[in-house]
Scaffold this motif. Sequence first.
Motif, PDB file in Angstrom:
ATOM      1  N   ALA A 168       3.948 -11.237  -2.725  1.00 25.68           N
ATOM      2  CA  ALA A 168       5.149 -10.464  -3.056  1.00 25.68           C
ATOM      3  C   ALA A 168       6.101 -11.343  -3.854  1.00 25.68           C
ATOM      4  N   SER A 169       7.099 -10.716  -4.474  1.00 24.80           N
ATOM      5  CA  SER A 169       8.121 -11.448  -5.211  1.00 24.80           C
ATOM      6  C   SER A 169       9.395 -11.454  -4.366  1.00 24.80           C
ATOM      7  N   HIS A 170       9.477 -12.400  -3.440  1.00 25.26           N
ATOM      8  CA  HIS A 170      10.565 -12.379  -2.461  1.00 25.26           C
ATOM      9  C   HIS A 170      10.680 -13.753  -1.803  1.00 25.26           C
ATOM     10  N   PRO A 171      11.565 -14.624  -2.323  1.00 31.04           N
ATOM     11  CA  PRO A 171      11.663 -15.981  -1.775  1.00 31.04           C
ATOM     12  C   PRO A 171      12.072 -15.976  -0.303  1.00 31.04           C
ATOM     13  N   SER A 172      11.309 -16.659   0.536  1.00 29.26           N
ATOM     14  CA  SER A 172      11.642 -16.703   1.962  1.00 29.26           C
ATOM     15  C   SER A 172      11.174 -18.019   2.585  1.00 29.26           C
ATOM     16  N   GLY A 173      11.095 -19.064   1.751  1.00 25.36           N
ATOM     17  CA  GLY A 173      10.692 -20.376   2.256  1.00 25.36           C
ATOM     18  C   GLY A 173       9.194 -20.507   2.463  1.00 25.36           C
ATOM     19  N   ALA A 174       8.476 -19.484   2.098  1.00 21.19           N
ATOM     20  CA  ALA A 174       7.008 -19.443   2.238  1.00 21.19           C
ATOM     21  C   ALA A 174       6.563 -18.265   1.377  1.00 21.19           C
ATOM     22  N   PRO A 175       5.285 -18.190   1.011  1.00 20.85           N
ATOM     23  CA  PRO A 175       4.859 -17.012   0.242  1.00 20.85           C
ATOM     24  C   PRO A 175       5.131 -15.740   1.045  1.00 20.85           C
ATOM     25  N   ALA A 176       5.663 -14.719   0.387  1.00 15.56           N
ATOM     26  CA  ALA A 176       5.841 -13.411   1.042  1.00 15.56           C
ATOM     27  C   ALA A 176       4.640 -12.546   0.690  1.00 15.56           C
TER      28      ALA A 176
END
Length: 242
Positions: free
Chosen positions: A143-151
Amino acid sequence: MITVTFAGCGDAFGSGGRFQACLHLRPGAGQTPVLLDCGATSLTALRQAGLDPGEIGAVFVSHLHGDHFGGLPFLILDGQFSGRTAPLVIVGPPGTGPRLTAAMECLFPGSPRVRRRFEVTVMELPPGGTRTVAGVTARAWEASHPSGAPALILRLAAAGTVIAYTGDTAWTPAITEASRDADLLIAEAYYWDKAVPHHLRYADLTEHEITARRVVLTHMSADMLARPARHETARDGLAITV
Ligand SMILES: [Zn+2]
Ligand SMILES: [Zn+2]
């Protein structure tokens, strides 16, 4: 056939008084249920919907934001205090293990090292990967969503049914691919058409090719909740069978 109960279908901030992401999937009567995401409010959401947290065999986590995985420490501690013995498997993006340990240590110091009567296993699911747990096979796209790890965008198959889930993400062609001919797409629709970074707008869904047979909208802001969407919209406690 899978029964999907939207125990929590809200955004991170309680818009519309809704609980954070907590989707309960039961693949057939008597089968072990699994969760798709486990936001911080999930234990309350499950009990509100009359669902037993102790039955859950696996949790598939889309990404490592609190409104999607922050309920795991509570779910694990609830199992500990209620004498759970059945194992629990957490399937999430790379980094899920250390982030879960850190969250537990922060919220309940010492809790990651407590001996329990049930096993908690963390399985990493990288983008492009597949994992099968509790009779559910999950495939992941990035996904395209920064969250400190791949989403992750997830496509789950169980009991002859395919359910795709966008999690949180800006539009990416991976959504079309992950939901191709699925029985159900559970899609974020954060805003109607306002461009917000890293999230889906309802306009993104209507402007692109979606071949899923049914689409249910979740993760809606107050702005989106007031709009007349053409697609079905979730509400906390809604149960559907696909
Ligand atoms: Zn979210
Ligand atoms: Zn997020």
